[in-house]
Each structure stands twice: as structure tokens, then as C-alpha cells.
Design a protein around this motif. Structure first.
Motif, short mmCIF file in Angstrom:
data_model
loop_
_atom_site.label_atom_id
_atom_site.label_comp_id
_atom_site.label_asym_id
_atom_site.label_seq_id
_atom_site.Cartn_x
_atom_site.Cartn_y
_atom_site.Cartn_z
N VAL A 13 -10.27 -21.07 4.14
CA VAL A 13 -9.94 -20.03 3.17
C VAL A 13 -10.95 -18.90 3.36
O VAL A 13 -12.16 -19.14 3.39
CB VAL A 13 -10.02 -20.55 1.72
N TYR A 14 -10.43 -17.70 3.51
CA TYR A 14 -11.28 -16.53 3.71
C TYR A 14 -10.96 -15.49 2.64
O TYR A 14 -9.82 -15.07 2.50
CB TYR A 14 -11.05 -15.95 5.11
N GLN A 15 -11.96 -15.11 1.86
CA GLN A 15 -11.77 -14.08 0.84
C GLN A 15 -12.40 -12.79 1.35
O GLN A 15 -13.49 -12.80 1.91
CB GLN A 15 -12.45 -14.47 -0.47
N HIS A 16 -11.68 -11.70 1.15
CA HIS A 16 -12.29 -10.41 1.49
C HIS A 16 -11.87 -9.35 0.51
O HIS A 16 -10.92 -9.51 -0.25
CB HIS A 16 -12.06 -10.01 2.94
N LYS A 17 -12.62 -8.27 0.53
CA LYS A 17 -12.44 -7.20 -0.45
C LYS A 17 -12.29 -5.86 0.24
O LYS A 17 -12.89 -4.88 -0.16
CB LYS A 17 -13.62 -7.19 -1.40
N ASP A 18 -11.49 -5.80 1.29
CA ASP A 18 -11.29 -4.54 2.01
C ASP A 18 -10.13 -3.76 1.41
O ASP A 18 -9.55 -2.92 2.06
CB ASP A 18 -11.09 -4.79 3.50
N ALA A 19 -9.81 -4.05 0.18
CA ALA A 19 -8.73 -3.37 -0.53
C ALA A 19 -9.15 -3.26 -1.99
O ALA A 19 -10.17 -3.80 -2.39
CB ALA A 19 -7.44 -4.18 -0.40
N HIS A 20 -8.36 -2.55 -2.78
CA HIS A 20 -8.67 -2.45 -4.21
C HIS A 20 -8.57 -3.79 -4.91
O HIS A 20 -9.07 -3.96 -6.00
CB HIS A 20 -7.73 -1.46 -4.90
N ASN A 70 4.01 -1.21 -9.03
CA ASN A 70 2.99 -0.45 -9.74
C ASN A 70 2.46 0.68 -8.85
O ASN A 70 1.99 0.44 -7.75
CB ASN A 70 1.86 -1.39 -10.14
N LYS A 71 2.50 1.88 -9.34
CA LYS A 71 2.07 3.03 -8.53
C LYS A 71 0.57 3.07 -8.31
O LYS A 71 0.09 3.80 -7.46
CB LYS A 71 2.55 4.32 -9.19
N ILE A 72 -0.20 2.27 -9.02
CA ILE A 72 -1.65 2.22 -8.81
C ILE A 72 -1.96 1.81 -7.39
O ILE A 72 -2.91 2.26 -6.78
CB ILE A 72 -2.31 1.24 -9.81
N PHE A 73 -1.11 0.95 -6.82
CA PHE A 73 -1.34 0.44 -5.48
C PHE A 73 -0.56 1.21 -4.42
O PHE A 73 -0.49 0.80 -3.28
CB PHE A 73 -1.00 -1.05 -5.41
N ALA A 83 -14.24 6.68 2.76
CA ALA A 83 -13.88 5.29 3.01
C ALA A 83 -15.11 4.41 2.83
O ALA A 83 -16.15 4.65 3.43
CB ALA A 83 -13.33 5.13 4.42
N GLU A 84 -14.97 3.40 1.98
CA GLU A 84 -16.08 2.49 1.76
C GLU A 84 -15.53 1.07 1.64
O GLU A 84 -14.65 0.82 0.82
CB GLU A 84 -16.83 2.87 0.48
N TYR A 85 -16.04 0.18 2.46
CA TYR A 85 -15.56 -1.20 2.50
C TYR A 85 -15.54 -1.80 1.09
O TYR A 85 -16.52 -1.73 0.37
CB TYR A 85 -16.44 -2.05 3.41
N GLY A 86 -14.40 -2.34 0.72
CA GLY A 86 -14.26 -3.00 -0.57
C GLY A 86 -13.93 -2.07 -1.72
O GLY A 86 -13.66 -2.51 -2.82
N LYS A 87 -13.94 -0.76 -1.48
CA LYS A 87 -13.68 0.18 -2.57
C LYS A 87 -12.41 0.99 -2.37
O LYS A 87 -11.93 1.60 -3.30
CB LYS A 87 -14.87 1.12 -2.75
N THR A 88 -11.88 1.00 -1.15
CA THR A 88 -10.63 1.70 -0.89
C THR A 88 -9.74 0.82 -0.04
O THR A 88 -10.22 -0.06 0.68
CB THR A 88 -10.88 3.03 -0.12
#
Length: 100
Positions: A13-20, A70-73, A83-88
Motif C-alpha cells: 500500500v502506497y499513500q501519496h499526496k501529489d493531489a488535493h 464536484n467542481k472543486i476538483f 506547483a508544489e508537491y502535495g498542494k496542487t
């Protein structure tokens, strides 16, 4: 993994945060220890999707179906300077090429 018939399989299992939204990927093998394959035909529709929906409800997660509407995504290009890893969203940071 048990819900989709992979309860005894090794998996990663790999978790990452390269998205909102933080999310995970699960990697496994469809071959059992003694070499017998796990039947995969329609596994997404028949097992994975019902399992995902049950887990979303059990743990109070944002349902995938709700996120799609949902338009947020919604995808909209942004400048690479922000561009910042995990924030956009990763897809938003990649320029859309027209092929011309």
C-alpha cells in the motif's frame, strides 16, 4: 483485500499526496502461492466498486462519485511557478499540448 478476493495475497500500500486529496494505491499479484490465478474478469464492477463504496461509507470518506461531480476538483491549468508537491493537482501542473 478480503472483500475483493485477495485476502491471502501479499500486497503493498502506497499513500501519496501529489493531489488535493490524499489517496492510496494498492499493488498485488493475481497469482496464488501454488501458481493458480485469481479470476479478474469484471473484478472492478463486481467486487472492487462495491467494496470501495462500503469502505467510503464505513469510514466517512468522500465518495468518488461525489468528487467527480464536484467542481472543486475540476481541472484547470496553473502556472508551474506555483506547483508544489502535495498542494496542487499533478495533472494541473503539466501543460496541455495541442500536438501542433
Amino acid at each position: 483485500m478480503k472483500r475483493i478476493g485477495f485476502g491471502d495475497q501479499p500486497y503493498l500500500v502506497y499513500q501519496h499526496k501529489d493531489a488535493h486529496h490524499s489517496h492510496i494505491h494498492i499493488v498485488t499479484t493475481p497469482i496464488r502461492a501454488k501458481g493458480r490465478p485469481i479470476y479478474l474478469h469484471n473484478i472492478g464492477k463486481e467486487k472492487s466498486e462495491p467494496a470501495r463504496k462500503a469502505i467510503e461509507q464505513e469510514y466517512g470518506l468522500t465518495p468518488v462519485d461525489a468528487r467527480k461531480s464536484n467542481k472543486i476538483f475540476a481541472r484547470s491549468p496553473i502556472g508551474p511557478e506555483v506547483a508544489e508537491y502535495g498542494k496542487t493537482e499533478t495533472k494541473q501542473t503539466i501543460p496541455i499540448l495541442s500536438g501542433k
